[in-house]
Each structure stands twice: as structure tokens, then as C-alpha cells.
Motif scaffolding. Sequence first.
Motif, PDB file in Angstrom:
ATOM      1  N   LEU A   1      35.677  36.481 -58.461  1.00  0.00           N
ATOM      2  CA  LEU A   1      34.528  37.115 -57.841  1.00  0.00           C
ATOM      3  C   LEU A   1      33.278  36.679 -58.602  1.00  0.00           C
ATOM      4  O   LEU A   1      33.298  36.589 -59.827  1.00  0.00           O
TER       5      LEU A   1
ATOM      6  N   TYR B   1      35.775  44.405 -54.761  1.00  0.00           N
ATOM      7  CA  TYR B   1      34.326  44.380 -54.555  1.00  0.00           C
ATOM      8  C   TYR B   1      33.674  44.502 -55.922  1.00  0.00           C
ATOM      9  O   TYR B   1      33.951  45.444 -56.672  1.00  0.00           O
TER      10      TYR B   1
ATOM     11  N   SER C   1      38.574  39.529 -50.053  1.00  0.00           N
ATOM     12  CA  SER C   1      39.331  40.236 -49.012  1.00  0.00           C
ATOM     13  C   SER C   1      40.806  39.892 -49.117  1.00  0.00           C
ATOM     14  O   SER C   1      41.186  38.714 -49.082  1.00  0.00           O
TER      15      SER C   1
ATOM     16  N   TYR D   1      27.243  46.761 -46.069  1.00  0.00           N
ATOM     17  CA  TYR D   1      28.421  46.802 -46.925  1.00  0.00           C
ATOM     18  C   TYR D   1      28.318  45.801 -48.069  1.00  0.00           C
ATOM     19  O   TYR D   1      28.572  46.134 -49.232  1.00  0.00           O
ATOM     20  N   TYR D   2      27.914  44.561 -47.770  1.00  0.00           N
ATOM     21  CA  TYR D   2      27.956  43.559 -48.842  1.00  0.00           C
ATOM     22  C   TYR D   2      26.590  43.250 -49.437  1.00  0.00           C
ATOM     23  O   TYR D   2      26.514  42.683 -50.532  1.00  0.00           O
TER      24      TYR D   2
ATOM     25  N   ILE E   1      32.906  39.813 -52.702  1.00  0.00           N
ATOM     26  CA  ILE E   1      34.021  40.521 -52.078  1.00  0.00           C
ATOM     27  C   ILE E   1      35.201  39.574 -51.928  1.00  0.00           C
ATOM     28  O   ILE E   1      35.059  38.467 -51.401  1.00  0.00           O
TER      29      ILE E   1
ATOM     30  N   GLY F   1      28.665  49.440 -51.694  1.00  0.00           N
ATOM     31  CA  GLY F   1      29.993  49.529 -51.108  1.00  0.00           C
ATOM     32  C   GLY F   1      30.090  50.372 -49.865  1.00  0.00           C
ATOM     33  O   GLY F   1      31.183  50.591 -49.351  1.00  0.00           O
TER      34      GLY F   1
ATOM     35  N   ASP G   1      39.835  45.284 -49.923  1.00  0.00           N
ATOM     36  CA  ASP G   1      38.801  44.432 -50.525  1.00  0.00           C
ATOM     37  C   ASP G   1      38.612  44.771 -51.993  1.00  0.00           C
ATOM     38  O   ASP G   1      38.488  45.942 -52.360  1.00  0.00           O
TER      39      ASP G   1
END
Length: 656
Positions: A569, A597, A590, A230-231, A588, A236, A595
Amino acid sequence: MIAELGHFATIMALILALLGATVPHVGIARADSRLMTVADNTALGQFLMALIAFGALTYSYLISDFSVYAVAANSHTAKPLLYKIAGVWGNHEGSLLLWVLMLTLFAAALSVKGKKLPQRFRTRVIAVQSALVLGFLLFIVFTSNPFLRLDPAPIEGNGLNPLLQDPGLAFHPPMLYLGYVGLSVAFSFAVAALIEGEVTPLWARWVRPWTLVAWMFLTAGIILGSWWAYYELGWGGWWFWDPVENASFMPWLVATALLHSAIVVEKRDALKSWTILLSIVAFSFSLLGTFLVRSGVITSVHAFANDPARGVFILGFLVVVVGGSLALYAWRAPKLTPGGLFGLVSRESALVLNNVLLSTFAGVVLVGTLYPLFLEAANAGQISVGAPFFEYGAVVLMSPLIVALGFGPLLAWKRGRLPRAATTLLPAAIVALVVGLYVFWQSAGGILMTAFGLVLATWLLASVVLEIAERTQLFKNPSAFLRRVKGLPRASWGMSLAHTGVAVLLFGITISEAWTEEKLLVMEPGDTATVGDYDIRFDGVKPVVGPNFTAIEGYFFASHKTKGAIGTLDPQDRLYTDPVMNTTEASILSLASGDLYAVIGEAAGGGRWSVRLYFKPFVSGLWLGAALMVLGGFLSLSDRRLRIGAPKAKQVKAEA
């Protein structure tokens, strides 16, 4: 010298494994308890030797001993300490040694913790475990020696794949291996039971805690890998249906079925053949994952090796272990005495449905994973089986499973009453239907599958609440509620928490997939983009120097349209030097709603940069749901009723 010590310890472990896999069976045949104790002694010796070997390899990585081929191929002096350690298992040879260490760890644990098992049966189980250790050690010694020397030694190493230089990937493989290897204990129990020709409720009580431990680690390992994707990969996504992802998902599905099937054996002395077969298949899928990762038949960031000789060895080992155990099952399973009968509507039947659906879905994933490989091997062309195939199978097979999860805990053993359970769950059905209709109405019918997913998630969550209310008689006798809550066993709370985790996970998948907003832009300093209810202002970039990389770091200022500033970010576009590779590091933020992103891409000229921005609502439900599932497993494991052997108080009473 340290590498030679590790090599010597590996060979000693192989000799001990050979003794532990053969001599105890002779002892059983002769009823010689002295020969039976060889199983316990060699299990402890194997673990000690494997620990020395793994420690020697780890030390070689820590001091950057590039005269060791594995270190030179996978490490570098500029690597941070964490990734030097992670590099030990971030390659083919080291990961196999970690496999062996964990196999011997479980064998030693069986020897120490299994003292309450009958000696004959415990000896069988440990001997089977030693046979598995022997197979992997033969593979290491003859095809994948991690202690090979280079002469002359290079001045510097090649480094580790930058995609693997991440905290998530540092802990993800050991977690997965503990799950994979933990299933070997269930396999050893199953083979030992088939050899002995007896499966009893006490057998299920012995095997269930070991399977639960493996399931917990497998769940944690999968979700760590999902979080990394995911990160770290910068797109994504959290699941790609990659063959290696599937290789970890298939044993998880079967292990989940095995946990529920073992409950029926323990409680009702039924589904013995089912449980034995699931024990074999669960570990077989673990071995299949080993073959896929190390045979060179797939291309993946997860794959470690592409040597055909290694692939042939693993395939042969896979055939021997899986083929041999299934042949033993075909021979001995018909002789297992059938257990208690149960009605079509009963908790047993609900668990059988659970087993069928989970096993069928594992079969669907298996076909989708291997079919392209078979076609290519037969020179019949190349195809790819994409996400729609697997997702369609998940919807068709997992939807009835979610419905059954609501009914199952409310049905009685042997013969249940479906109308009574339906009456109890009627409020859950109404709430779920209202949620689905609301979503469908708001979107003018545009997201039918989203409404369906939210109906299932709401149904399961509400069902768990109503099941707890029924157990504690919340609505019938509120005054006794707290007393009944305290009286519920931890295993029941563990089940409810795990089912809650499934519901939260389903909420996270459905909401994040349906309402994610994505924008691909070219921005220059001062530009602002809107994603969801948030304004993201690009404030420019600056160069950053890391321990073994250089990077361009972007700066973004995020604010809510009505609530004002919420944070910043700072994604990076990194260039690693050893080996040379470009990676993206997403940033990210949160929030309670989801989120934010951000990913920074390549320069577009004129001070402009390519940028990818996302808003992913409730994607944290994925990680929260999985965490609840693991916590539920821990609660169940802590229940004293699952411990092997009778409680001490009962033993004292029996002796008196």
C-alpha cells in the motif's frame, strides 16, 4: 473571439428556447401543424447552440485562456488535461452550462425519438422542456455568464479545488446531471398530460423508458460520488449524509417510486394521480439540489457558489416551476379518470406500499436536510442533524420495503393470494432467520442490528432466487427450465437483477459497518500493526513530485497471518500549489474478504508518522450492488416491449 462565439450561441439558444416555449402552444390552440413543428425545430437548434457554447468554454479551458473569468478562477496551466476538462463543470458557471446542454440534449432526443407520439402531445412535451431551458438560460445570461472577460488578463489562474482533481469527481457530476436532467423529461410528460387532461397506459409506456434512463444515470452518479468519498477523503467512509449528498438521494428515492408507479399505470390503468405527482416531485427535488448547491445556504465541498443574488434567482425559478406545476396538478388531477380497481392483497397494493415508503423516506431526508437551514434563517439557533436521524428513518421505513420486495413479484395483478406467496417464500424466510440467529448467537447478542440487516439482505436475495424458480417452474417441471429461462422477458431479468443489487448493497453496508477494524497509530520504519487477519509493516516514506503537487508517500507491506505476502500500500499526503491545499490520498488493497485501507498523516518527530489503518470486510458489496442495479436497469431498457410504439411486425399485420 471563441468566448464571444460561446456567448453569442448562449443568447441564440435563449431566443430559440423562448420561441420553443411559446409558439407551439399557439399552434396547438389553432390546430396549426406548421406552428407545432416549431417545437421540433427549436429543440434541435437549442441543442446545437448549447453544444457550440459548451465547446467554446471547453476550448477556453484547454488553452488556459485566463482572460475568461471562469477559466482564471478555476484552472491553471499545471493542471493535467483531464482536470482542465473536468474544470469546465467543476464550478458554478460551467456546471450550469452543462445543465443546459443536457436539457437541450433531452429535448432534441424527444424530437428525434418521439416521432411515434401524437404530434399534439409531443409538441406539448417539447414546449415544456423548452420552458425549462429558457429558465436556466435566463439564469446564465443575467447572473452566471461563463464567458465574462478579465482586462487585464492574469498571467496564471487560481486552479481547481484539489479535492475535485480526481477521476471519480471528473465523471461524477456529468452522471448526476444526466440523472437530474433526465427527470425533466418525466416532468414535461406530466405537465403536458395535465394540460391535455388525459393519462393513459400508453402515456406510462412512453414515460417509463425516459425515467429509467434518468434513474440509471442517477444511480451511477451517486455511487461514483460515494466511491470518491471512500478513497479520496481519507476517513474510510462512503456516505456522510451531507446536504448535497441528500440532494441527489432524494430525487433517486422518488424516481424509484415513479418507475414502479408507472408500471401500474401501464399494466392496470391505475395510480394515475400518484404517477403524475411523483413525476413532478422527482424533478422538483432535482431543482432543490440545484438551489442548495448554488445559493450559498450550505457549506460543502460540493457547493459551487455563495452569491445571494444567484440564490434568489434560483429560489424564484424553483417557486415558479414547482409551485406552477403543483397548482396545475391540483386543478387538473381530480379530472383524471380513475383506473381499474384492485384488492388489498395484489401486486398493485405492493407497489402502492413501495411508493408510500420511498416517498415518506424522501420526506424524512428532506426534513433532516432543511430543518437546520430554516432554524438558522429564523435566527432560532444552529443545530446539526446527524447520521443517527437519517439511519433511524432508513431502518424504520426501508425494512418493510425490503420485505415487500420479496412478496410483490409473486402477487397477481388485481387480486393476489398472500398464503400462496408466503408458502413459496417460506424457504427464504427460514434461511434468513437461520443467518440472523447464527450472527446473534456468535456475537452473544452484541450486534442485534447487524443480525437484522443480514436477515433482510438474505431474505431479499433468497426471494429473488425463489421468484425466478417459480417463474421458470424449476421445481415443478425441471425439464422445461432452460426453455422457460430463455422465454422470460428481459424486463423480468432486469427487475430480478436490480433487486439482487439491492440485496448485495445491503450486505455490503451491514458487513462493512459492523466488522470494520480501525487503528490510529504512530509508526516508524520497521513497525508492524495487525488489522483483522493481516499484518501491515511500515517501510518508511519518500517524497514524490506530481504535475501540480508535492507529496510524502508511505510504503506499507501487507501479509496474511497464514497465507503470506499479499501486496503493498502506498498512501500519499499531498500539498497542492494552486490553490495551496493539503489532501490525503488513501491506498486501498482490495481482497476477496474486504479492503485493506491505509492513510499516511503528519510527521510525529523522530522519524515517526501518524498512520490510519482499516480493514473493511465486503465493502466492495456497495459498488457491486449498485453496478447490478444499473445493469438491471439496462436489461429492462433493452426489452422491446418498453420501446415507444408498436413492434414493426404488428404494424405490418395491422396495415394488411
